[in-house]
Design a protein around this motif. Structure first.
Motif, PDB file in Angstrom:
ATOM      1  N   ASP A   2      39.222  81.773  72.589  1.00  0.00           N
ATOM      2  CA  ASP A   2      38.057  80.936  72.676  1.00  0.00           C
ATOM      3  C   ASP A   2      37.051  81.693  71.698  1.00  0.00           C
ATOM      4  N   GLU A   3      37.295  83.210  71.751  1.00  0.00           N
ATOM      5  CA  GLU A   3      36.568  83.837  70.811  1.00  0.00           C
ATOM      6  C   GLU A   3      36.809  83.512  69.217  1.00  0.00           C
ATOM      7  N   LEU A   4      37.905  83.512  69.001  1.00  0.00           N
ATOM      8  CA  LEU A   4      38.524  82.962  67.756  1.00  0.00           C
ATOM      9  C   LEU A   4      38.008  81.383  67.259  1.00  0.00           C
ATOM     10  N   LEU A   5      38.087  80.743  68.385  1.00  0.00           N
ATOM     11  CA  LEU A   5      37.686  79.498  67.833  1.00  0.00           C
ATOM     12  C   LEU A   5      35.999  79.413  67.627  1.00  0.00           C
ATOM     13  N   ALA A  38      33.362  81.409  59.939  1.00  0.00           N
ATOM     14  CA  ALA A  38      34.089  82.826  59.624  1.00  0.00           C
ATOM     15  C   ALA A  38      35.296  82.499  59.011  1.00  0.00           C
ATOM     16  N   PRO A  39      35.655  83.097  57.787  1.00  0.00           N
ATOM     17  CA  PRO A  39      36.790  82.789  57.170  1.00  0.00           C
ATOM     18  C   PRO A  39      37.922  83.247  58.092  1.00  0.00           C
ATOM     19  N   GLU A  40      39.050  82.290  58.041  1.00  0.00           N
ATOM     20  CA  GLU A  40      40.492  82.648  58.476  1.00  0.00           C
ATOM     21  C   GLU A  40      40.839  83.908  58.088  1.00  0.00           C
TER      22      GLU A  40
END
Length: 80
Positions: free
Chosen positions: A47-50, A57-59
């Motif tokens: 969820d934090e990455l999403l 934010a860039p991958e």
């Protein structure tokens, strides 16, 4: 990079992605101190990455990890 995730139902998943643009850079990382400190992978919060992705934010900034990240406790920890 290997990442491990255990969902609320106890299913465990391993994700592996190429973190470096060239084989030479990947090999240099795998022979360095960060890899030696943690070659198994890290725990992460999807969820934090999403949230970070949706905020722009860039991958590429999410693929590289530092030595201070803990080894994932999920790998092999759940009994089927």
């Amino acid at each position: 990079m290997s990442m491990y995730y255990a969902d609320p139902d106890g299913n465990q998943m391993e994700f592996q992605v190429d973190s470096y643009p060239t084989n030479e850079e990947a090999n240099a990382y795998m022979h360095g101190p960060n890899y030696a400190a943690n070659s198994l992978g890290v725990e992460y919060d999807p969820d934090e990455l999403l949230t970070r992705l949706r905020a722009g934010a860039p991958e590429s900034g999410m693929l590289l990890r530092s030595a201070d990240e803990p080894i994932s406790p999920f790998r092999g920890s759940l009994v089927q």
